[in-house]
Design a protein around this motif. Structure first.
Motif, mmCIF file in Angstrom:
data_model
loop_
_atom_site.group_PDB
_atom_site.id
_atom_site.type_symbol
_atom_site.label_atom_id
_atom_site.label_comp_id
_atom_site.label_asym_id
_atom_site.label_seq_id
_atom_site.Cartn_x
_atom_site.Cartn_y
_atom_site.Cartn_z
ATOM 1 N N THR A 118 28.430 83.982 71.794
ATOM 2 C CA THR A 118 29.404 85.038 71.518
ATOM 3 C C THR A 118 30.790 84.453 71.235
ATOM 4 O O THR A 118 31.298 83.607 71.980
ATOM 5 N N ASP A 147 37.943 91.666 70.354
ATOM 6 C CA ASP A 147 36.637 91.954 69.774
ATOM 7 C C ASP A 147 35.687 90.805 70.100
ATOM 8 O O ASP A 147 36.116 89.660 70.310
ATOM 9 N N SER A 200 31.967 88.919 68.723
ATOM 10 C CA SER A 200 31.028 88.862 67.605
ATOM 11 C C SER A 200 29.776 89.652 67.965
ATOM 12 O O SER A 200 29.331 89.658 69.118
ATOM 13 N N CYS A 201 29.238 90.350 66.999
ATOM 14 C CA CYS A 201 28.087 91.220 67.248
ATOM 15 C C CYS A 201 26.912 90.390 67.759
ATOM 16 O O CYS A 201 26.458 89.456 67.088
ATOM 17 N N LYS A 206 24.038 91.421 68.125
ATOM 18 C CA LYS A 206 22.804 91.906 67.513
ATOM 19 C C LYS A 206 22.492 91.122 66.232
ATOM 20 O O LYS A 206 21.356 90.705 66.007
ATOM 21 N N CYS A 240 27.168 96.967 64.503
ATOM 22 C CA CYS A 240 28.606 96.647 64.412
ATOM 23 C C CYS A 240 29.248 97.297 63.194
ATOM 24 O O CYS A 240 30.377 96.936 62.822
ATOM 25 N N TRP A 299 31.897 92.449 64.070
ATOM 26 C CA TRP A 299 32.681 92.408 65.307
ATOM 27 C C TRP A 299 32.586 93.753 66.041
ATOM 28 O O TRP A 299 32.442 94.798 65.415
ATOM 29 N N ILE A 300 32.703 93.696 67.390
ATOM 30 C CA ILE A 300 32.667 94.900 68.217
ATOM 31 C C ILE A 300 33.876 94.892 69.146
ATOM 32 O O ILE A 300 34.096 93.927 69.891
ATOM 33 N N LEU A 311 26.910 99.048 75.108
ATOM 34 C CA LEU A 311 26.705 97.891 74.239
ATOM 35 C C LEU A 311 25.537 97.026 74.716
ATOM 36 O O LEU A 311 24.680 96.632 73.926
ATOM 37 N N GLU A 360 22.336 98.949 74.232
ATOM 38 C CA GLU A 360 22.204 99.571 72.908
ATOM 39 C C GLU A 360 21.952 101.071 73.013
ATOM 40 O O GLU A 360 21.035 101.627 72.402
#
Length: 339
Positions: free
Chosen positions: A241, A260, A262-263, A265, A274, A279-280, A318, A321
């Motif tokens: 991450t 943020d 990094s996604c 997923k 995302c 990014w999240i 998150l 999910e």
């Protein structure tokens, strides 16, 4: 006398033989051997027997009593055995049947996420601190550099109990209480329930949970903040991450930032999760405002610190999910048993 004793014995044995229950057997015992029983009456009449015949008569009475008692005891054991066998037949248990499972609950997704967060920060030397949900306006706003006429207060100025007592809108108030103690260094997180007048939708609720963090010590810099939060999200979402900080504004921190990640997923390449950005957004943070330190009696020339705050529900959404926050509180067993 001998004939009478033989008659009592034969009648008693006959009654014992036809007794089909312990209650009837006990009636025979009372009628023959009880205080007012037939054999007891014979013993009471011994005074009418010639003195030279009393030993012989007494021996006969004792022999008859012994025979009747033996017969009673044998019949009692037989009836008890028969009752036990009947009970076993009536209450037979099929040991090959599957056992009944105990339906037990388990930890809520919010609790699982909170325990994970606490584990990470306690491992970094932080203390978990709790505070009151019913708070003074001073600790919830003023001490956090949000005076009565500050625009930021409009967003959170919600559930008041009286003029200066309200339901806290953030667990940052716990940080003020801790700083007022004057025990430095401080490394703490403050998880807890907070309240705001938000409309209920997929990502908002008037009651939710926050985890606020605070570090105060000498020579604390933004680099310490970045390193701490980077380690936190790597422990939470995986070693791969990455983090990104965007300038923002919070009244109680300066400089301030939104962070943020990094996604986790798609690895940052862009996906539905995302929204294609890679990014999240996950939390807000910044260096503690010098004025906040001053209001808590801490010299900002000597000490500095950083603070951050993350929504617990957001972490749960998150991590697992989940696309609708309302699912966490509707108590639908079909949803909750997945965790």
């Amino acid at each position: 006398m001998k004939e009478k004793l033989e008659q009592i014995k034969s009648q008693a044995i006959a009654q014992i033989d036809v007794s089909d229950s312990l209650e009837k057997l006990n009636e025979v015992r009372v009628n023959v051997l009880g205080k007012k029983g037939e054999l007891t009456a014979v013993l009471k009449s011994m005074k009418d027997v010639a003195p030279e015949d009393r030993p012989k008569v007494g021996q006969m009475v004792n022999e008859v009593r012994e025979e009747i008692e033996q017969k009673l005891e044998g019949a009692k054991k037989q009836l008890e055995q028969a009752a036990r066998e009947a009970q076993l037949k009536a209450e037979v248990i099929d040991v090959t049947l599957p056992a009944k499972k105990n339906v037990i609950g388990h930890r809520h997704p919010n609790t699982i996420a909170l325990e994970e967060i606490e584990r990470i920060f306690v491992g970094m030397g932080y203390e978990v601190v709790e505070g009151p949900e019913v708070e003074k306006d001073y600790y919830n706003f003023e001490a956090l550099n949000i005076p009565a006429d500050h625009p930021a207060k409009d967003e959170q100025d919600t559930f008041y109990i009286s003029g200066d007592i309200l339901l806290r809108t953030q667990t940052s108030s716990v940080q003020i209480h801790e700083m007022e103690k004057g025990t430095i260094p401080i490394r703490m997180i403050a998880p807890g329930r907070v309240f705001r007048a938000d409309e209920v939708d997929a990502t908002h609720s008037p009651c939710f949970h926050q985890v606020e963090g605070l570090v105060v010590d000498k020579n604390i810099t933004f680099a310490d903040l970045k390193g701490t939060l980077a380690k936190f999200v790597q422990e939470l979402f995986g070693e791969q991450t990455k983090v990104k900080f965007r300038p923002h504004h919070f009244p109680f921190t300066e400089p301030s930032a939104e962070m943020d990640v990094s996604c986790f997923k798609c690895g940052g390449t862009g996906c539905r999760f995302c929204k294609g950005s890679g990014w999240i957004e996950i939390l807000g943070c910044g260096m503690v405002h010098p004025h906040v330190l001053e209001m808590c009696g801490i010299d900002p020339q000597e000490y500095s610190g950083f603070a951050f705050g993350v929504g617990l529900e957001r972490i749960a959404l998150l991590k697992y999910e989940i696309d609708d926050m309302r699912l966490l509180y509707e108590n639908d067993i079909r949803f909750l048993k997945q965790f």
